[in-house]
Design an enzyme around this catalytic site. Structure first.
Site, short mmCIF file in Angstrom:
data_model
loop_
_atom_site.label_atom_id
_atom_site.label_comp_id
_atom_site.label_asym_id
_atom_site.label_seq_id
_atom_site.Cartn_x
_atom_site.Cartn_y
_atom_site.Cartn_z
N GLU A 8 -8.37 -4.90 -6.32
CA GLU A 8 -7.14 -4.18 -5.96
C GLU A 8 -5.97 -4.70 -6.79
O GLU A 8 -5.90 -5.87 -7.16
CB GLU A 8 -6.86 -4.30 -4.45
N HIS A 42 0.86 -1.20 0.00
CA HIS A 42 0.00 0.00 0.00
C HIS A 42 0.89 1.24 0.00
O HIS A 42 0.77 2.10 0.89
CB HIS A 42 -0.94 0.03 1.22
N HIS A 87 -2.87 -13.95 -0.03
CA HIS A 87 -1.52 -13.58 0.45
C HIS A 87 -1.05 -14.61 1.45
O HIS A 87 -1.81 -15.01 2.34
CB HIS A 87 -1.53 -12.22 1.16
N ASP A 146 -2.95 -5.57 -6.49
CA ASP A 146 -2.07 -6.71 -6.19
C ASP A 146 -2.66 -8.03 -6.68
O ASP A 146 -1.94 -9.01 -6.82
CB ASP A 146 -1.75 -6.79 -4.68
N ASP A 202 -8.35 -11.61 0.23
CA ASP A 202 -7.52 -11.02 1.29
C ASP A 202 -7.83 -11.59 2.68
O ASP A 202 -6.93 -11.67 3.54
CB ASP A 202 -7.73 -9.50 1.34
N HIS A 228 -11.41 -9.69 -6.31
CA HIS A 228 -11.15 -8.36 -5.72
C HIS A 228 -10.38 -7.56 -6.77
O HIS A 228 -9.50 -8.09 -7.45
CB HIS A 228 -10.32 -8.59 -4.45
N TYR A 243 -1.82 -8.36 9.94
CA TYR A 243 -2.68 -8.11 8.77
C TYR A 243 -4.08 -7.70 9.23
O TYR A 243 -4.66 -6.73 8.75
CB TYR A 243 -2.73 -9.39 7.93
N HIS A 262 -11.83 -6.48 2.26
CA HIS A 262 -11.79 -5.19 2.88
C HIS A 262 -12.18 -4.05 1.96
O HIS A 262 -12.07 -2.87 2.36
CB HIS A 262 -10.37 -4.92 3.45
FE1 FEO Z 1 -6.99 -5.76 -1.04
FE2 FEO Z 1 -4.50 -7.98 -1.38
O1 FEO Z 1 -5.60 -6.59 -1.91
#
Ligand code: FEO
Length: 399
Positions: free
Chosen positions: A81, A23, A226, A83, A165, A79, A193, A146
């Protein structure tokens, strides 16, 4: 290279050993991370999520070694995002018409980031896709876990929950599974996390966990996006999340400060001494903010029932490290935590009141008016700081 998860499901992600910030500069990743993508090869071939953009070429090249890309029947984007979606632009150049199953909000985020009109198929909780061999993918919106677009996908018969996530950790490992890594590292990174990313959404998480429990789905594997895959007693991390989502705290007080000429530092140490002398059972930890990793300190705050914050007064206000840290805590919306302020001053002495006001606005219950000391603490001030620590501990235990 692909790695077997179970039956016809393989991991095809990227382990990022060198990642130290996530981030932007907002989250420290001392142990690296991974971007987990999964390939399901039943009668239908399905790709679940991709990896972060800097690894897109490597990801697509590796995937092409495992499978003719044109054989991918569809992609699931749990998701939006970057990544997890960052390799989509490159991948979609090879398979531009391949359907992408995702939530309506995920369409917004993918379009907003990549400005492409891909073949989106919007799904909501309970929607299913038959992938052959009697297996189905069942979608489950994970709104605000999230992001508003987050979703999990469940593979029937293999009983794998692709949770994205949720339940993840920033932990690089070649070992792939939770039972093969150092358990202290795994649980520390899982908690860090949660503390730094999931905390603001704890109320929503509680509801979601109830919803998932009500479905009574057998879950043999939780394949997060992750870190490692939970195959050994996967419900252990779900139970941890239930604990953490319930305004978690341990018997700990964390003291966080910044200092100019070490006066506020001495107060911090004396206050810690006072807490310890009042109740040896209370874990007390002390952090000089600019010398500490803020995300690790946030993890300590997460574990604490009270946080004592110190700053000297400078230009009628507080040091920016302390202001920034309080702002970080405010965003994380901690619940059921108490706070008190302390600090040295030479002239005007506003810092303690400013910290108290900011901490109240951040949702902490303020325990007292705090402790302020003019000029360098002398012997009497040190005794008073020890007493402040002692009284603070007593006010928490009610003794
Ligand atoms: Fe919310 Fe691992 O991205």
């Amino acid at each position: 290279m692909k790695k077997l998860i179970k039956n016809n499901v393989h991991w095809v992600g990227k382990v990022d050993w060198e990642l130290r910030e996530f981030h932007g500069h907002e989250y420290s990743t001392h142990r690296g991370s991974s971007y987990n993508s999964y390939l399901i090869q039943e009668e239908k071939t399905v790709l679940i999520d991709t990896v972060w953009a800097p690894y897109a070429e490597e990801f697509v090249a590796n995937l092409a070694k495992e499978i003719d890309l044109k054989k991918i029947d569809f992609i699931v984007a749990n998701h939006g995002e970057v990544d997890h979606s960052g390799s989509l632009p490159l991948l979609m150049k090879y398979i531009p018409d391949t359907p992408i199953y995702c939530t309506a909000n995920c369409v917004k985020s993918l379009k907003g980031q990549y400005h492409q009109d891909w073949n989106f198929k919007v799904v909501k909780t309970g929607d299913k896709i038959d992938i052959g061999s009697g297996k189905e993918l069942v979608f489950m919106e994970m709104t605000m876990l999230h992001w508003p677009d987050s979703m999990a996908t469940y593979l029937t018969q293999d009983n794998i929950l692709f949770s994205n996530d949720a339940f993840g950790q920033h932990l690089a490992s070649e070992m792939l599974f939770n039972d093969l890594v150092d358990q202290c590292e795994l649980f520390y990174e899982s908690m860090k996390y949660y503390a730094n990313i999931i905390t603001p959404f704890s109320a929503m998480l509680r509801k979601k966990l109830d919803e998932i429990a009500a479905l009574n789905l057998p879950i043999d594997v939780i394949a997060t996006s992750h870190g490692v895959v939970w195959r050994d007693n996967p419900m252990q991390i779900v139970k941890k999340y239930a604990e953490w989502a319930n305004d978690y705290q341990e018997n700990q007080i964390t003291i966080v400060y910044d200092t100019m000429w070490n006066g506020t530092k001495r107060l911090a140490e004396k206050i810690a001494e006072g807490i310890r002398s009042s109740d040896p059972e209370i874990v007390v930890k002390v952090y000089n903010l600019p010398k500490s990793d803020v995300n690790d300190v946030i993890t300590e705050v997460f574990k604490s029932k009270a946080v004592l914050i110190g700053s000297p007064t400078i230009t009628n206000t507080i040091l920016h490290s302390v202001a920034g840290f309080i702002n970080l805590m405010k965003g994380l919306r901690f619940k059921n935590k108490k706070a008190a302020a302390f600090g040295c001053y030479g002239w005007s002495g506003e810092s303690v009141k400013i910290i108290s006001d900011l901490m109240a606005a951040a949702g902490f219950e303020i325990l007292s008016e705090g402790f302020k000391n003019q000029w360098n603490p002398d012997g009497n001030a040190e005794v008073a700081a020890v007493e402040f620590g002692r009284m603070t501990a007593k006010s928490l235990t009610g003794t």
